[in-house]
Design a protein around this motif. Structure first.
Motif, PDB file in Angstrom:
ATOM      1  N   ASP A   1       0.913  -1.036  -0.043  1.00 43.73           N
ATOM      2  CA  ASP A   1      -0.421  -0.113   0.420  1.00 43.73           C
ATOM      3  C   ASP A   1       0.490   0.991  -0.169  1.00 43.73           C
ATOM      4  OD1 ASP A   1      -2.190  -1.634   0.340  1.00 43.73           O
ATOM      5  OD2 ASP A   1      -2.337  -1.844   2.150  1.00 43.73           O
ATOM      6  N   VAL A   2       1.990   1.781  -0.070  1.00 46.43           N
ATOM      7  CA  VAL A   2       2.980   2.260  -0.300  1.00 46.43           C
ATOM      8  C   VAL A   2       2.746   3.132  -1.020  1.00 46.43           C
ATOM      9  CG1 VAL A   2       4.677   1.464  -0.886  1.00 46.43           C
ATOM     10  CG2 VAL A   2       5.435   3.289   0.684  1.00 46.43           C
ATOM     11  N   THR A   3       2.730   4.619  -1.033  1.00 48.42           N
ATOM     12  CA  THR A   3       2.778   5.296  -1.779  1.00 48.42           C
ATOM     13  C   THR A   3       4.117   6.578  -1.976  1.00 48.42           C
ATOM     14  OG1 THR A   3       1.458   6.562  -0.896  1.00 48.42           O
ATOM     15  CG2 THR A   3       0.095   5.177  -2.472  1.00 48.42           C
ATOM     16  N   VAL A   4       3.909   6.822  -2.911  1.00 45.99           N
ATOM     17  CA  VAL A   4       4.795   7.797  -3.105  1.00 45.99           C
ATOM     18  C   VAL A   4       4.526   9.390  -4.202  1.00 45.99           C
ATOM     19  CG1 VAL A   4       6.717   6.621  -3.713  1.00 45.99           C
ATOM     20  CG2 VAL A   4       5.937   7.378  -5.539  1.00 45.99           C
ATOM     21  N   TYR A   5       5.523  10.726  -3.842  1.00 45.48           N
ATOM     22  CA  TYR A   5       4.677  12.208  -4.555  1.00 45.48           C
ATOM     23  C   TYR A   5       6.105  12.325  -5.164  1.00 45.48           C
ATOM     24  CZ  TYR A   5       6.427  14.307  -0.636  1.00 45.48           C
ATOM     25  OH  TYR A   5       7.210  15.274   0.759  1.00 45.48           O
ATOM     26  N   GLY A   6       5.819  13.133  -6.262  1.00 41.66           N
ATOM     27  CA  GLY A   6       6.806  13.873  -7.056  1.00 41.66           C
ATOM     28  C   GLY A   6       7.436  12.591  -7.956  1.00 41.66           C
ATOM     29  N   ASP A   7       8.537  13.805  -8.803  1.00 34.82           N
ATOM     30  CA  ASP A   7       8.914  12.487  -9.914  1.00 34.82           C
ATOM     31  C   ASP A   7       9.941  11.404  -9.090  1.00 34.82           C
ATOM     32  OD1 ASP A   7       7.683  14.125 -11.976  1.00 34.82           O
ATOM     33  OD2 ASP A   7       8.993  15.262 -12.927  1.00 34.82           O
ATOM     34  N   GLN A   8      10.584  11.828  -8.602  1.00 35.61           N
ATOM     35  CA  GLN A   8      12.200  11.361  -7.569  1.00 35.61           C
ATOM     36  C   GLN A   8      11.372  10.759  -6.380  1.00 35.61           C
ATOM     37  OE1 GLN A   8      14.492  15.306  -6.621  1.00 35.61           O
ATOM     38  NE2 GLN A   8      16.011  14.107  -7.427  1.00 35.61           N
ATOM     39  N   GLN A   9      10.454   9.948  -6.088  1.00 38.08           N
ATOM     40  CA  GLN A   9       9.596   8.970  -5.639  1.00 38.08           C
ATOM     41  C   GLN A   9       9.687   9.622  -4.049  1.00 38.08           C
ATOM     42  OE1 GLN A   9       8.255   5.789  -7.649  1.00 38.08           O
ATOM     43  NE2 GLN A   9       9.899   5.737  -8.831  1.00 38.08           N
ATOM     44  N   TYR A  10       9.085  10.420  -3.822  1.00 32.12           N
ATOM     45  CA  TYR A  10       9.517  11.144  -2.400  1.00 32.12           C
ATOM     46  C   TYR A  10       8.159   9.941  -1.344  1.00 32.12           C
ATOM     47  CZ  TYR A  10      12.610  15.148  -2.690  1.00 32.12           C
ATOM     48  OH  TYR A  10      13.728  16.101  -3.495  1.00 32.12           O
ATOM     49  N   LEU A  11       9.001   9.536  -0.125  1.00 30.91           N
ATOM     50  CA  LEU A  11       7.669   8.974   0.641  1.00 30.91           C
ATOM     51  C   LEU A  11       7.250   9.898   1.970  1.00 30.91           C
ATOM     52  CD1 LEU A  11      10.175   5.971   0.888  1.00 30.91           C
ATOM     53  CD2 LEU A  11       7.980   5.641   0.490  1.00 30.91           C
ATOM     54  N   TYR A  12       6.309   9.220   2.510  1.00 31.45           N
ATOM     55  CA  TYR A  12       5.376  10.227   3.380  1.00 31.45           C
ATOM     56  C   TYR A  12       6.220  10.434   5.052  1.00 31.45           C
ATOM     57  CZ  TYR A  12       2.064  11.774  -0.018  1.00 31.45           C
ATOM     58  OH  TYR A  12       1.298  12.064  -1.264  1.00 31.45           O
ATOM     59  N   GLU A  13       6.440  11.348   5.272  1.00 31.63           N
ATOM     60  CA  GLU A  13       7.054  11.245   6.914  1.00 31.63           C
ATOM     61  C   GLU A  13       6.468  10.486   7.699  1.00 31.63           C
ATOM     62  OE1 GLU A  13       9.765  14.737   9.611  1.00 31.63           O
ATOM     63  OE2 GLU A  13       8.387  15.644   7.536  1.00 31.63           O
ATOM     64  N   ASP A  14       6.799   9.772   8.377  1.00 34.44           N
ATOM     65  CA  ASP A  14       6.646   9.220   9.677  1.00 34.44           C
ATOM     66  C   ASP A  14       5.126   7.611   9.464  1.00 34.44           C
ATOM     67  OD1 ASP A  14       7.531  10.739  11.684  1.00 34.44           O
ATOM     68  OD2 ASP A  14       5.648  12.421  11.886  1.00 34.44           O
ATOM     69  N   THR A  15       5.151   7.780   8.229  1.00 32.00           N
ATOM     70  CA  THR A  15       4.604   6.389   7.959  1.00 32.00           C
ATOM     71  C   THR A  15       5.600   5.282   7.769  1.00 32.00           C
ATOM     72  OG1 THR A  15       3.989   7.587   5.880  1.00 32.00           O
ATOM     73  CG2 THR A  15       4.392   5.054   5.451  1.00 32.00           C
TER      74      THR A  15
END
Length: 311
Positions: free
Chosen positions: A288-302
């Motif tokens: 269920d992990v998701t990312v954002y941005g072209d560089q595939q940032y992860l969501y902090e504190d997940t």
């Protein structure tokens, strides 16, 4: 006459030449006597040396604005092309029919009793089977499995895994079995079975200790899960750029990392590399992990799972 005509002809030629010169001069000066004032574009003044320079935008502010905008549209991470040849992550299944846990449950005062047995079903899902339920309480009774157990007398705030109403006044017939955690073959991360009041509303005549959601008993679960094999073996290489979060072993017998808390600026590729994994491995561990941005940032504190036996 001949000389007079020659003189007049010269005057006419001179007058015509002067008129043409005026027209040419006027046109080249940017002012036409033949066009209206709106038929020419306004002159453009160069700002190279006379206009003040426009302040440059703050690069960090622009990057932050971009990141905020991109984070509003999370997406599924993708593996980098160089991972195409990497083997698919696997873990051996638990044999169908394996009994993973079995016990009798009794509340401190003996008011509620039942037996449970956790067995691996034909689809690989652990299933809790309920038998021998009895209760002398005037309220319905339910049970669930939790990772971190509450204390007796607490109000239950999360209904855990395998939440089931077993019976009691006003309760529907209890199911014979309940799937514990579809998608996870190994339920041994669940530390306790909890029995609580399933009363739907408080009554003036109902004792507080058996009111809605009150925990009646907590019993540790002893698991017996067969040994399994996997080709995913995370090893923490330590913090590195874009992978500065904190890992934990969660009591792992071999000290291998089992979880990772994402820090600010973490990238999924960098986090995977920190633990010697491919992005494909990390997504397999965390579907269920998701990312954002072209560089595939992860969501902090997940918190990411790193234990292949608990996926």
């Amino acid at each position: 006459m001949h000389h007079g005509d020659g003189f007049q002809g010269k005057r006419r030629r001179l007058t015509t030449a002067l008129a043409l010169a005026v027209v040419v001069t006027t046109a080249t000066a940017g002012c036409s006597l033949l066009r209206g004032p709106d038929e020419f574009p306004a002159p453009v003044r160069s700002t190279a040396s006379t206009a003040p320079a426009t302040p440059e935008a703050d690069p960090s502010a622009s990057a932050e604005a971009r990141r905020v905008a991109e984070s509003a549209s999370p997406r599924t991470p993708t593996a980098v092309p160089t991972e195409a040849a990497a083997p698919d992550p696997t873990v051996s299944p638990i044999p169908v029919g394996s009994v993973l846990s079995e016990a009798d449950v009794v509340t401190p005062k003996g008011s509620v009793r039942f037996h449970y047995r956790v067995v691996v079903g034909t689809d690989g899902t652990p299933t809790a089977q309920w038998t021998s339920f009895t209760s002398t309480l005037p309220v319905p009774v339910a049970t669930t499995f939790l990772e971190t157990p509450p204390a007796v007398g607490d109000g239950i705030t999360w209904h855990g895994v395998g939440d089931t109403t077993l019976g009691g006044p006003g309760a529907a017939a209890a199911p014979a079995a309940t799937a514990l955690d579809p998608g996870r073959a190994d339920p041994s991360w669940l530390g306790a079975i909890v029995i609580y009041s399933a009363a739907t509303s408080a009554s003036p005549d109902l004792p507080v200790e058996i009111g809605p959601g009150k925990v009646l008993a907590v019993q540790p679960v002893r698991w017996s899960v067969p040994a399994r094999t996997t080709n995913v073996h995370p090893v923490d290489g330590g913090a590195q750029p874009n992978a500065t979060g904190r890992s934990s072993s969660d009591g792992s017998t071999d000290g291998a990392p089992t979880a990772y808390r994402i820090a600010s600026e973490d990238l999924i590729g960098s986090v995977a590399a920190r633990f010697g994994l491919s992005v494909k491995d990390l997504v397999w561990l965390n579907p269920d992990v998701t990312v954002y941005g072209d560089q595939q940032y992860l969501y902090e504190d997940t918190v990411l799972n790193l234990d292949p036996y608990r996926r």
